[in-house]
Design an enzyme around this catalytic site. Structure first.
Site, PDB file in Angstrom:
ATOM      1  N   ASP A  93       5.648  -7.096  23.647  1.00  0.00           N
ATOM      2  CA  ASP A  93       5.461  -7.706  24.959  1.00  0.00           C
ATOM      3  C   ASP A  93       4.117  -8.422  24.899  1.00  0.00           C
ATOM      4  O   ASP A  93       3.070  -7.772  24.824  1.00  0.00           O
ATOM      5  CB  ASP A  93       5.458  -6.639  26.054  1.00  0.00           C
ATOM      6  CG  ASP A  93       5.347  -7.219  27.463  1.00  0.00           C
ATOM      7  OD1 ASP A  93       4.805  -8.335  27.605  1.00  0.00           O
ATOM      8  OD2 ASP A  93       5.776  -6.557  28.419  1.00  0.00           O
ATOM      9  N   ASN A 120       5.472 -18.773  21.683  1.00  0.00           N
ATOM     10  CA  ASN A 120       6.643 -19.329  22.355  1.00  0.00           C
ATOM     11  C   ASN A 120       7.112 -18.469  23.519  1.00  0.00           C
ATOM     12  O   ASN A 120       7.829 -18.953  24.402  1.00  0.00           O
ATOM     13  CB  ASN A 120       7.780 -19.488  21.335  1.00  0.00           C
ATOM     14  CG  ASN A 120       9.085 -19.912  21.973  1.00  0.00           C
ATOM     15  OD1 ASN A 120       9.190 -20.998  22.533  1.00  0.00           O
ATOM     16  ND2 ASN A 120      10.084 -19.037  21.908  1.00  0.00           N
ATOM     17  N   ARG A 155      -5.875 -14.780  20.461  1.00  0.00           N
ATOM     18  CA  ARG A 155      -7.023 -13.879  20.254  1.00  0.00           C
ATOM     19  C   ARG A 155      -6.944 -13.124  18.931  1.00  0.00           C
ATOM     20  O   ARG A 155      -7.938 -13.004  18.202  1.00  0.00           O
ATOM     21  CB  ARG A 155      -7.100 -12.891  21.431  1.00  0.00           C
ATOM     22  CG  ARG A 155      -7.968 -11.658  21.230  1.00  0.00           C
ATOM     23  CD  ARG A 155      -9.435 -11.994  21.056  1.00  0.00           C
ATOM     24  NE  ARG A 155     -10.234 -10.796  20.866  1.00  0.00           N
ATOM     25  CZ  ARG A 155     -10.355 -10.130  19.716  1.00  0.00           C
ATOM     26  NH1 ARG A 155      -9.710 -10.534  18.643  1.00  0.00           N
ATOM     27  NH2 ARG A 155     -11.119  -9.048  19.645  1.00  0.00           N
ATOM     28  N   TYR A 186       4.181 -21.272  37.910  1.00  0.00           N
ATOM     29  CA  TYR A 186       4.574 -21.788  36.597  1.00  0.00           C
ATOM     30  C   TYR A 186       3.680 -22.956  36.182  1.00  0.00           C
ATOM     31  O   TYR A 186       3.175 -23.001  35.058  1.00  0.00           O
ATOM     32  CB  TYR A 186       6.033 -22.231  36.641  1.00  0.00           C
ATOM     33  CG  TYR A 186       6.586 -22.669  35.306  1.00  0.00           C
ATOM     34  CD1 TYR A 186       6.880 -21.738  34.325  1.00  0.00           C
ATOM     35  CD2 TYR A 186       6.834 -24.018  35.038  1.00  0.00           C
ATOM     36  CE1 TYR A 186       7.403 -22.133  33.092  1.00  0.00           C
ATOM     37  CE2 TYR A 186       7.361 -24.410  33.823  1.00  0.00           C
ATOM     38  CZ  TYR A 186       7.635 -23.468  32.851  1.00  0.00           C
ATOM     39  OH  TYR A 186       8.143 -23.873  31.640  1.00  0.00           O
ATOM     40  N   LYS A 190       1.038 -23.105  32.871  1.00  0.00           N
ATOM     41  CA  LYS A 190       1.191 -24.066  31.781  1.00  0.00           C
ATOM     42  C   LYS A 190       0.012 -25.034  31.710  1.00  0.00           C
ATOM     43  O   LYS A 190      -0.407 -25.435  30.615  1.00  0.00           O
ATOM     44  CB  LYS A 190       2.512 -24.822  31.937  1.00  0.00           C
ATOM     45  CG  LYS A 190       3.745 -23.933  31.776  1.00  0.00           C
ATOM     46  CD  LYS A 190       3.807 -23.270  30.418  1.00  0.00           C
ATOM     47  CE  LYS A 190       5.092 -22.505  30.207  1.00  0.00           C
ATOM     48  NZ  LYS A 190       5.200 -21.900  28.862  1.00  0.00           N
ATOM     49  N   THR A 219      18.604 -23.472  27.854  1.00  0.00           N
ATOM     50  CA  THR A 219      18.400 -22.066  27.515  1.00  0.00           C
ATOM     51  C   THR A 219      18.550 -21.236  28.782  1.00  0.00           C
ATOM     52  O   THR A 219      18.591 -21.765  29.895  1.00  0.00           O
ATOM     53  CB  THR A 219      16.991 -21.831  26.935  1.00  0.00           C
ATOM     54  OG1 THR A 219      16.015 -22.162  27.933  1.00  0.00           O
ATOM     55  CG2 THR A 219      16.763 -22.680  25.699  1.00  0.00           C
TER      56      THR A 219
END
Length: 288
Positions: A93, A120, A155, A186, A190, A219
């Site tokens: 996760d 991704n 990181r 959202y 982004k 998707t």
């Protein structure tokens, strides 16, 4: 479907693999043989296609998502296509720091290096609630998965990528430069990913770093964004990523790129303008 304009370079729109980014040369030449590639969000859709293509190009592929059973299914499909492929599965996760640290450590323990990392994993709301009506926990969950997940992945991988002069690709969205009601969580997540990529490029100049809008792909996650026509194949962003991390577009490092832009046309007609004006990065526009 309605059409909502986004900020973009005026070049030909591509919806599937085209000659400039055709991965066949990488498959035949085994460009990535011996290289190690981590892909988060690799259990389906775009991430799965990326894993398949990098394996075909010779890479050792480390795939991550939250459920082991979905990773096992992807691993099976990779091995059916490339029986000799090295595939490591690590349930992760990306919003949980310790799990991402474990993911990177597993790759280093098995292979001793990292060459490409693709952040991704992501999520999206249904774009139905105004900011004041949205569930605050759901809103913050979007930001945690998208932004914190990308940060966590960077990181723990950047120090290893710096050693190999590798590549880091953060999957962003055209929504980062769009503004319309119900998209706040959202769009903010982004937009922040794009700026994160700019900082990575500044602090790790030896690492090729890209913020990649994958196009609008049919998707499970993309279907929540009903404002878009889903015209782009999952192979398009996968092949674009292979192209970017192969070193063919170093001038785009630290910048936002869209998979549905014709990168050959951008190189021919826009490269000089992009580099001269330091374009495709976030900045305030000032009236002249």
């Amino acid at each position: 479907m309605t059409s909502i304009a986004r900020e973009a370079i005026p070049v030909a729109a591509r919806h599937d693999i085209y000659p400039e980014i055709d991965p066949e040369e990488h498959f035949k030449g085994q460009t990535y043989r011996g290289k190690v590639v981590i892909i988060t969000g690799a259990s389906r859709g775009i991430g799965e296609q990326m894993a398949l293509m990098y394996a075909q190009a010779g890479a050792h592929v480390v795939i991550a998502s939250r459920k082991q059973e979905t990773l096992d299914s992807v691993r099976k499909r990779i091995l059916e296509l490339v029986p000799t492929a090295e595939v490591l599965t690590v349930p992760t996760d990306v919003a949980i720091v310790e799990q991402v640290e474990t993911l990177v450590a597993a790759a280093i323990t098995r292979y001793g290096r990292l060459d490409v990392v693709i952040a991704n994993a992501g999520t999206t709301p249904e774009f139905k609630d105004l900011l004041g009506d949205e569930d605050p926990f759901a809103c913050w969950g979007v930001i945690e998965t998208n932004l914190r997940g990308t940060y966590n992945t960077a990181r723990f991988s950047l120090s290893h990528l710096a050693k190999t002069k590798g590549s880091f690709v953060a999957i962003t969205s055209g929504a980062a430069s769009m503004r319309f009601p119900t998209m706040s969580s959202y769009g903010i997540s982004k937009f922040a990913i794009n700026r994160l990529v700019e900082f990575i490029h500044l602090e790790y100049p030896d690492v090729l770093t890209f913020a990649l809008h994958p196009g609008v792909v049919d998707t499970e996650m993309g279907r929540k964004q009903s404002a878009y026509a889903m015209d782009d194949s999952p192979q398009l962003p996968a092949a674009t990523t292979i192209y970017l991390t192969s070193g063919k577009a170093d001038y785009l490092s630290g910048r936002y790129i869209a998979a549905d832009w014709d990168l050959g046309e951008i190189y021919r007609d826009w490269k000089e303008k992009i580099t001269k004006e330091d374009a495709l990065v976030n900045r305030l526009t000032v009236p002249t």
